[in-house]
Scaffold this motif. Structure first.
Motif, PDB file in Angstrom:
ATOM      1  N   ASP A  86       0.687  -1.226  -0.127  1.00  0.00           N
ATOM      2  CA  ASP A  86       0.000   0.378  -0.105  1.00  0.00           C
ATOM      3  C   ASP A  86       0.755   1.070  -0.153  1.00  0.00           C
ATOM      4  OD1 ASP A  86      -2.625   0.906   0.052  1.00  0.00           O
ATOM      5  OD2 ASP A  86      -2.713   1.824   2.128  1.00  0.00           O
ATOM      6  N   GLY A  87       2.027   1.243   0.107  1.00  0.00           N
ATOM      7  CA  GLY A  87       3.050   2.271  -0.081  1.00  0.00           C
ATOM      8  C   GLY A  87       3.098   2.925   1.596  1.00  0.00           C
ATOM      9  N   ALA A  88       2.990   2.897   2.528  1.00  0.00           N
ATOM     10  CA  ALA A  88       2.363   2.869   3.490  1.00  0.00           C
ATOM     11  C   ALA A  88       4.332   2.997   4.250  1.00  0.00           C
ATOM     12  CB  ALA A  88       1.194   2.281   4.553  1.00  0.00           C
ATOM     13  N   ALA A  89       4.555   1.514   4.295  1.00  0.00           N
ATOM     14  CA  ALA A  89       5.787   1.575   5.643  1.00  0.00           C
ATOM     15  C   ALA A  89       7.190   2.795   5.008  1.00  0.00           C
ATOM     16  CB  ALA A  89       6.949  -0.230   4.940  1.00  0.00           C
ATOM     17  N   PRO A  90       7.981   3.047   6.391  1.00  0.00           N
ATOM     18  CA  PRO A  90       7.611   1.759   7.669  1.00  0.00           C
ATOM     19  C   PRO A  90       6.017   2.979   7.996  1.00  0.00           C
ATOM     20  CG  PRO A  90       9.132   3.906   7.270  1.00  0.00           C
ATOM     21  CD  PRO A  90       9.101   3.640   5.846  1.00  0.00           C
ATOM     22  N   VAL A  91       5.471   2.149   9.340  1.00  0.00           N
ATOM     23  CA  VAL A  91       4.257   3.180   9.435  1.00  0.00           C
ATOM     24  C   VAL A  91       4.547   3.157  10.842  1.00  0.00           C
ATOM     25  CG1 VAL A  91       2.069   2.072  10.344  1.00  0.00           C
ATOM     26  CG2 VAL A  91       3.286   1.283   8.218  1.00  0.00           C
ATOM     27  N   ARG A  92       4.534   4.663  11.985  1.00  0.00           N
ATOM     28  CA  ARG A  92       5.404   5.234  12.924  1.00  0.00           C
ATOM     29  C   ARG A  92       3.887   5.037  13.710  1.00  0.00           C
ATOM     30  NH1 ARG A  92       8.390   6.844   8.994  1.00  0.00           N
ATOM     31  NH2 ARG A  92      10.189   7.400   9.299  1.00  0.00           N
ATOM     32  N   ARG A  93       4.144   4.724  15.125  1.00  0.00           N
ATOM     33  CA  ARG A  93       3.267   4.776  15.518  1.00  0.00           C
ATOM     34  C   ARG A  93       2.208   6.301  15.709  1.00  0.00           C
ATOM     35  NH1 ARG A  93       6.095   4.106  21.138  1.00  0.00           N
ATOM     36  NH2 ARG A  93       5.259   1.748  20.531  1.00  0.00           N
ATOM     37  N   GLY A  94       0.918   6.005  15.578  1.00  0.00           N
ATOM     38  CA  GLY A  94       0.041   7.288  16.225  1.00  0.00           C
ATOM     39  C   GLY A  94      -0.015   7.148  14.488  1.00  0.00           C
ATOM     40  N   ASP A  95      -0.217   6.458  13.228  1.00  0.00           N
ATOM     41  CA  ASP A  95      -0.531   6.900  12.020  1.00  0.00           C
ATOM     42  C   ASP A  95      -1.555   5.660  12.019  1.00  0.00           C
ATOM     43  OD1 ASP A  95       1.603   8.538  11.376  1.00  0.00           O
ATOM     44  OD2 ASP A  95       3.054   6.809  10.273  1.00  0.00           O
ATOM     45  N   PRO A  96      -2.105   6.516  10.609  1.00  0.00           N
ATOM     46  CA  PRO A  96      -3.219   4.865  10.113  1.00  0.00           C
ATOM     47  C   PRO A  96      -2.552   3.908  10.012  1.00  0.00           C
ATOM     48  CG  PRO A  96      -3.929   7.183   9.141  1.00  0.00           C
ATOM     49  CD  PRO A  96      -2.339   7.235  10.289  1.00  0.00           C
ATOM     50  N   GLY A  97      -3.117   2.885  10.018  1.00  0.00           N
ATOM     51  CA  GLY A  97      -2.563   1.165  10.116  1.00  0.00           C
ATOM     52  C   GLY A  97      -1.246   0.826  11.031  1.00  0.00           C
ATOM     53  N   TYR A  98      -0.972   1.648  11.864  1.00  0.00           N
ATOM     54  CA  TYR A  98       0.278   1.358  12.918  1.00  0.00           C
ATOM     55  C   TYR A  98      -0.444   0.622  13.957  1.00  0.00           C
ATOM     56  CZ  TYR A  98       3.131   0.770  16.326  1.00  0.00           C
ATOM     57  OH  TYR A  98       3.947   0.456  17.531  1.00  0.00           O
ATOM     58  N   GLY A  99       0.036  -1.172  13.764  1.00  0.00           N
ATOM     59  CA  GLY A  99       0.481  -1.851  15.002  1.00  0.00           C
ATOM     60  C   GLY A  99       0.798  -2.154  16.044  1.00  0.00           C
ATOM     61  N   GLU A 100       1.628  -2.584  16.559  1.00  0.00           N
ATOM     62  CA  GLU A 100       2.380  -3.474  17.326  1.00  0.00           C
ATOM     63  C   GLU A 100       2.319  -4.649  17.052  1.00  0.00           C
ATOM     64  OE1 GLU A 100       2.008  -3.021  21.704  1.00  0.00           O
ATOM     65  OE2 GLU A 100       1.504  -1.220  22.088  1.00  0.00           O
ATOM     66  N   HIS A 101       2.034  -5.558  16.171  1.00  0.00           N
ATOM     67  CA  HIS A 101       2.156  -6.465  15.998  1.00  0.00           C
ATOM     68  C   HIS A 101       3.838  -5.974  14.636  1.00  0.00           C
ATOM     69  CE1 HIS A 101      -1.420  -4.974  13.400  1.00  0.00           C
ATOM     70  NE2 HIS A 101      -0.775  -5.437  12.326  1.00  0.00           N
ATOM     71  N   LEU A 102       2.659  -4.770  13.538  1.00  0.00           N
ATOM     72  CA  LEU A 102       4.159  -4.670  12.773  1.00  0.00           C
ATOM     73  C   LEU A 102       5.792  -4.016  13.664  1.00  0.00           C
ATOM     74  CD1 LEU A 102       1.446  -2.298  10.758  1.00  0.00           C
ATOM     75  CD2 LEU A 102       2.019  -5.189  10.524  1.00  0.00           C
ATOM     76  N   ASP A 103       5.315  -3.715  15.245  1.00  0.00           N
ATOM     77  CA  ASP A 103       6.465  -2.966  15.478  1.00  0.00           C
ATOM     78  C   ASP A 103       7.849  -3.816  16.041  1.00  0.00           C
ATOM     79  OD1 ASP A 103       8.346  -1.688  16.148  1.00  0.00           O
ATOM     80  OD2 ASP A 103       7.132  -0.276  17.676  1.00  0.00           O
ATOM     81  N   ARG A 104       7.830  -5.043  15.462  1.00  0.00           N
ATOM     82  CA  ARG A 104       8.814  -6.081  16.394  1.00  0.00           C
ATOM     83  C   ARG A 104       9.516  -5.869  17.509  1.00  0.00           C
ATOM     84  NH1 ARG A 104       5.278 -10.453  15.518  1.00  0.00           N
ATOM     85  NH2 ARG A 104       5.213 -10.308  13.468  1.00  0.00           N
ATOM     86  N   ASP A 105      10.402  -4.819  17.149  1.00  0.00           N
ATOM     87  CA  ASP A 105      11.840  -4.400  18.563  1.00  0.00           C
ATOM     88  C   ASP A 105      10.440  -3.213  19.607  1.00  0.00           C
ATOM     89  OD1 ASP A 105      11.531  -1.971  16.101  1.00  0.00           O
ATOM     90  OD2 ASP A 105      13.611  -2.116  16.014  1.00  0.00           O
ATOM     91  N   GLY A 106      10.010  -2.353  19.326  1.00  0.00           N
ATOM     92  CA  GLY A 106       8.792  -1.908  19.503  1.00  0.00           C
ATOM     93  C   GLY A 106       9.032  -0.715  20.086  1.00  0.00           C
ATOM     94  N   ASP A 107      10.230  -0.064  19.113  1.00  0.00           N
ATOM     95  CA  ASP A 107      10.828   1.433  18.831  1.00  0.00           C
ATOM     96  C   ASP A 107       9.839   2.333  18.377  1.00  0.00           C
ATOM     97  OD1 ASP A 107      10.885   0.819  16.517  1.00  0.00           O
ATOM     98  OD2 ASP A 107      12.344   0.988  15.908  1.00  0.00           O
ATOM     99  N   GLY A 108       8.228   2.108  18.010  1.00  0.00           N
ATOM    100  CA  GLY A 108       7.805   3.198  17.315  1.00  0.00           C
ATOM    101  C   GLY A 108       7.298   2.976  15.900  1.00  0.00           C
ATOM    102  N   THR A 109       8.220   2.631  15.434  1.00  0.00           N
ATOM    103  CA  THR A 109       8.388   2.376  13.867  1.00  0.00           C
ATOM    104  C   THR A 109       8.141   0.524  13.287  1.00  0.00           C
ATOM    105  OG1 THR A 109       9.496   4.175  13.723  1.00  0.00           O
ATOM    106  CG2 THR A 109       9.248   2.841  11.687  1.00  0.00           C
ATOM    107  N   GLY A 110       6.931   0.905  12.820  1.00  0.00           N
ATOM    108  CA  GLY A 110       6.576  -0.938  12.159  1.00  0.00           C
ATOM    109  C   GLY A 110       7.299  -1.147  10.715  1.00  0.00           C
ATOM    110  N   CYS A 111       7.330  -2.222  10.274  1.00  0.00           N
ATOM    111  CA  CYS A 111       7.402  -2.320   9.124  1.00  0.00           C
ATOM    112  C   CYS A 111       9.135  -1.678   8.903  1.00  0.00           C
ATOM    113  CB  CYS A 111       7.029  -2.087   8.229  1.00  0.00           C
ATOM    114  SG  CYS A 111       5.809  -3.459   8.683  1.00  0.00           S
TER     115      CYS A 111
END
Length: 193
Positions: free
Chosen positions: A165-190
Motif C-alpha cells: 500500500d506504500g505505507a511502510a514504514p508505519v509510525r505509532r500514531g499513523d493510520p494502519g500502525y499496530g504493535e504487531h508490525l513493530d517487532r522491536d517496539g521502537d514505535g516504527t513498524g515495518c
C-alpha cells in the motif's frame, strides 16, 4: 489467732467474695489452626489489551480461603483482614506465552505477554500457608488481544500489506500502525526488510 464471735458466724472467703470460686475453670480456647480450604480455587482471569497496556497485574490469591481446623471459620486470603498474602508462599510452576514477575507482598504478579502474541495465556502456581504442608494449585488465565477500538484501527495485517500500500514504514500514531508490525517496539513498524 482465734476469733470468737458469739451469736454470729464469720465466713472468710479466699476468692474475694466471688461465688464462682468452686466452679470448674473453662477449657482454654484453642488457637486457630489454619489450613487451606480444599474447595478453594486460586486464580483469576484477566484481559490485556495490547494496544493500551504492556502488562497486567494478576491477583494470585483471588478466591482462595483458609479454614480453621477447630471451627467452621473461614478467612479469605485476598483481603487485608486476618490471614493475608504475608502468610503464604507462592511458587510459580509455569507460564505460557509470556513472563511473570515474582509474586509481590500483596499476592499479585505482573504478566507481560510475548511480543506479538494474541490469544489465551496461562500462569500456574502453588500456594502454601507458611508452616503448613497443604498446597493449593492456582491458575490465572490472561486473554491477550487488541481493545475493541483497536481491532478497528489495526489497519494492516502484516508488513507485506503495508509495503504493497506504500505505507511502510508505519509510525505509532499513523493510520494502519499496530504493535504487531513493530517487532522491536521502537514505535516504527515495518522498518526492516
Amino acid at each position: 489467732m482465734l476469733l470468737a464471735v458469739i451469736g454470729s458466724v464469720v465466713y472468710v472467703s479466699c476468692s474475694g467474695g466471688d461465688d464462682t470460686a468452686d466452679a470448674k475453670p473453662k477449657a482454654a480456647e484453642k488457637a486457630a489452626q489454619w489450613r487451606l480450604d480444599e474447595n478453594s480455587v486460586a486464580g483469576s482471569d484477566a484481559t490485556l489489551w495490547t494496544d493500551t497496556e504492556k502488562s497486567v497485574r494478576l491477583k494470585l490469591l483471588d478466591g482462595l480461603s483458609a479454614e480453621d481446623a477447630h471451627s467452621d471459620a473461614l478467612d479469605d486470603l485476598d483481603d487485608r483482614e486476618g490471614l493475608t498474602a504475608a502468610d503464604v508462599r507462592i511458587t510459580q510452576l509455569g507460564v505460557s506465552h509470556g513472563v511473570v514477575s515474582p509474586p509481590r507482598r500483596d499476592g499479585t504478579a505482573l504478566f507481560t505477554p510475548d511480543s506479538g502474541f494474541e490469544g489465551e495465556a496461562t500462569v500456574t502456581y502453588r500456594v502454601q500457608l507458611k508452616g503448613r504442608p497443604e498446597t493449593v494449585r492456582g491458575n490465572a488465565t490472561v486473554t491477550v488481544e487488541l481493545s475493541p477500538g483497536g481491532r478497528y484501527e489495526r489497519g494492516y495485517d502484516n508488513c507485506a500489506e503495508a509495503r504493497a500500500d506504500g505505507a511502510a514504514p508505519v509510525r505509532r500514531g499513523d493510520p494502519g500502525y499496530g504493535e504487531h508490525l513493530d517487532r522491536d517496539g521502537d514505535g516504527t513498524g515495518c522498518d526492516r526488510g
